[in-house]
Design an enzyme around this catalytic site. Structure first.
Site, PDB file in Angstrom:
ATOM      1  N   THR A  56       0.742  -1.271  -0.109  1.00  6.53           N
ATOM      2  CA  THR A  56       0.104   0.182  -0.003  1.00  6.53           C
ATOM      3  C   THR A  56       0.870   1.258  -0.006  1.00  6.53           C
ATOM      4  O   THR A  56       0.202   2.247  -0.041  1.00  6.53           O
ATOM      5  CB  THR A  56      -0.987   0.072   1.305  1.00  6.53           C
ATOM      6  OG1 THR A  56      -0.045  -0.170   2.388  1.00  6.53           O
ATOM      7  CG2 THR A  56      -1.858  -1.102   1.289  1.00  6.53           C
ATOM      8  N   LYS A  57       2.237   1.179   0.245  1.00  8.28           N
ATOM      9  CA  LYS A  57       2.833   2.251   0.239  1.00  8.28           C
ATOM     10  C   LYS A  57       3.104   3.017  -1.255  1.00  8.28           C
ATOM     11  O   LYS A  57       2.846   2.383  -2.375  1.00  8.28           O
ATOM     12  CB  LYS A  57       4.395   1.943   0.458  1.00  8.28           C
ATOM     13  CG  LYS A  57       4.381   1.353   2.061  1.00  8.28           C
ATOM     14  CD  LYS A  57       4.082   1.890   3.102  1.00  8.28           C
ATOM     15  CE  LYS A  57       4.166   1.080   4.393  1.00  8.28           C
ATOM     16  NZ  LYS A  57       3.551   1.754   5.603  1.00  8.28           N
ATOM     17  N   ASN A  58       3.531   4.271  -1.432  1.00  8.29           N
ATOM     18  CA  ASN A  58       3.572   5.085  -2.422  1.00  8.29           C
ATOM     19  C   ASN A  58       4.500   4.204  -3.316  1.00  8.29           C
ATOM     20  O   ASN A  58       4.055   4.357  -4.595  1.00  8.29           O
ATOM     21  CB  ASN A  58       4.037   6.377  -2.190  1.00  8.29           C
ATOM     22  CG  ASN A  58       3.251   7.344  -1.641  1.00  8.29           C
ATOM     23  OD1 ASN A  58       2.302   6.782  -0.887  1.00  8.29           O
ATOM     24  ND2 ASN A  58       3.442   8.717  -1.852  1.00  8.29           N
TER      25      ASN A  58
END
Length: 370
Positions: free
Chosen positions: A184-186
């Site tokens: 889910t991180k950038n």
């Protein structure tokens, strides 16, 4: 339904390249610490402005390895924001040290640099920063404090890929700095992945050995290490997405600007703005004293949200047990600012797959909330 996060759609633009890279890695016959990991480490270090990048199995391991590589005296006190995700605190305890919680600034939700002074004791050895939600901490003041008291600065950059201050990105201020590439991180992998970045060649060498059983030469072990190596195929996927990380961050900044412009409900507090180059909006938090009712209202209106986080680390059962075993307690006076944030925080959709029209719909729904 407006999803909070749809990882299939986030990664859809990269599917073809992912397939090509997966096939290349499979056909190479080299699956551990190969060409993909070496290339990603070089490319990520160059992009972030570091001399060295050491890939790890996940972000938690990156935090633990960083602390262990410093060889601080066991039982050292490490200052940490009270409202961080529990991984930051787990790493401190796993490395044999004691977390000292400091309240966040209610305007920025990052550690309140002015409160750090009161937390420093003769046992304090380091400040473990966390750039919460994608916004960089007050690095000028924090570095001044660290210099004054001869403290090490470490950065937890799990939520801040590309956030910067005075032209410097997170991960370039501290001595050893950790990234998570959770999906889910950038900059997200398709599984667990992490990295440590540094400009210190000796520390880089030590972390590199610690991640691989403490070994610099095969079957020769210099340290009691770990098995925490960035997976070859995840590194290949990350190389693909690294080429688009600036575009991903730009998209999220556009969505954040739209939220700031369109949310007009006095019951909802949007955190104080800062220059856009300082925030990459991994998460877009709002505060509402009727948070749970608002969340249900949004869900009933077909909008999914998240809470970051329902419980602060010092109230987690596992943490209470660990602190008790170490004969160490959180501040008995409590952390009222942190408690309020955890009771009121709600995270709105701001994914790479979220569209501007969806943000407009979310804002319209928010503005009708009474």
């Amino acid at each position: 339904m407006i999803e909070y996060e749809n990882l299939r759609e986030v990664n859809r633009p990269f599917f073809e390249e992912f397939q090509e890279e997966a096939l290349r890695v499979i056909e190479s016959g080299w699956y551990i610490l190969g060409e993909s990991v070496r290339n990603f480490e070089k490319e990520f270090a160059d992009w972030n402005g570091n001399e060295f990048c050491i890939g790890t199995a996940n972000g938690l391991d990156a935090l633990i390895l960083s602390l262990e590589a410093l060889c601080l005296p066991k039982g050292s006190e490490i200052i940490v924001p009270a409202n961080t995700y529990i991984a930051t605190v787990i790493a401190i305890i796993r490395a044999g040290h004691r977390p000292v919680f400091v309240e966040p600034d209610p305007e920025t939700l990052n550690i309140d640099s002015a409160r750090i002074y009161a937390a420093i004791t003769p046992k304090t050895k380091a400040i473990q920063l966390v750039h919460m939600y994608g916004r960089i901490c007050d690095m000028v003041t924090i570095q001044e404090i660290a210099d004054q008291f001869n403290l090490l600065v470490l950065e937890d950059c799990a939520q801040s890929h590309g956030a910067c201050q005075s032209g410097k990105k997170t991960g370039t201020f501290g001595i050893l700095n950790s990234f998570s590439f959770y999906p889910t991180k950038n900059l997200g992998a398709l599984g667990d992945a992490g990295a440590v970045v540094t400009d210190d060649p000796g520390l880089a060498d030590r972390v590199r050995a610690l991640r691989n059983y403490g070994s610099k030469i095969k079957y020769h072990n210099d340290f009691i290490g770990y098995n925490s190596r960035l997976d070859e195929i995840q590194a290949a996927f990350l190389r693909v997405k690294l080429r688009k990380i600036d575009a991903i961050n730009s998209h999220k900044k556009k969505l954040a600007a739209l939220y700031r412009e369109k949310i007009r409900n006095p019951l909802i507090c949007v955190t104080a703005p800062c220059p856009e180059e300082e925030n990459v909006y991994h998460i877009f938090p709002i505060l509402c004293f009727q948070r749970d009712r608002l969340r249900k209202y949004l869900l009933d209106s077909m909008v999914k949200t998240e809470i970051h986080y329902p419980l602060p680390p010092y109230k987690q059962p596992a943490m209470l047990e660990a602190l008790a075993r170490a004969d160490w307690k959180a501040d008995p006076s409590g952390y009222p600012i942190c408690d309020k944030i955890h009771q009121n925080e709600l995270s709105l959709p701001i994914s790479y797959a979220t569209t501007e029209s969806e943000v407009q719909i979310v804002c319209d729904i928010l503005n009708q909330f009474r």
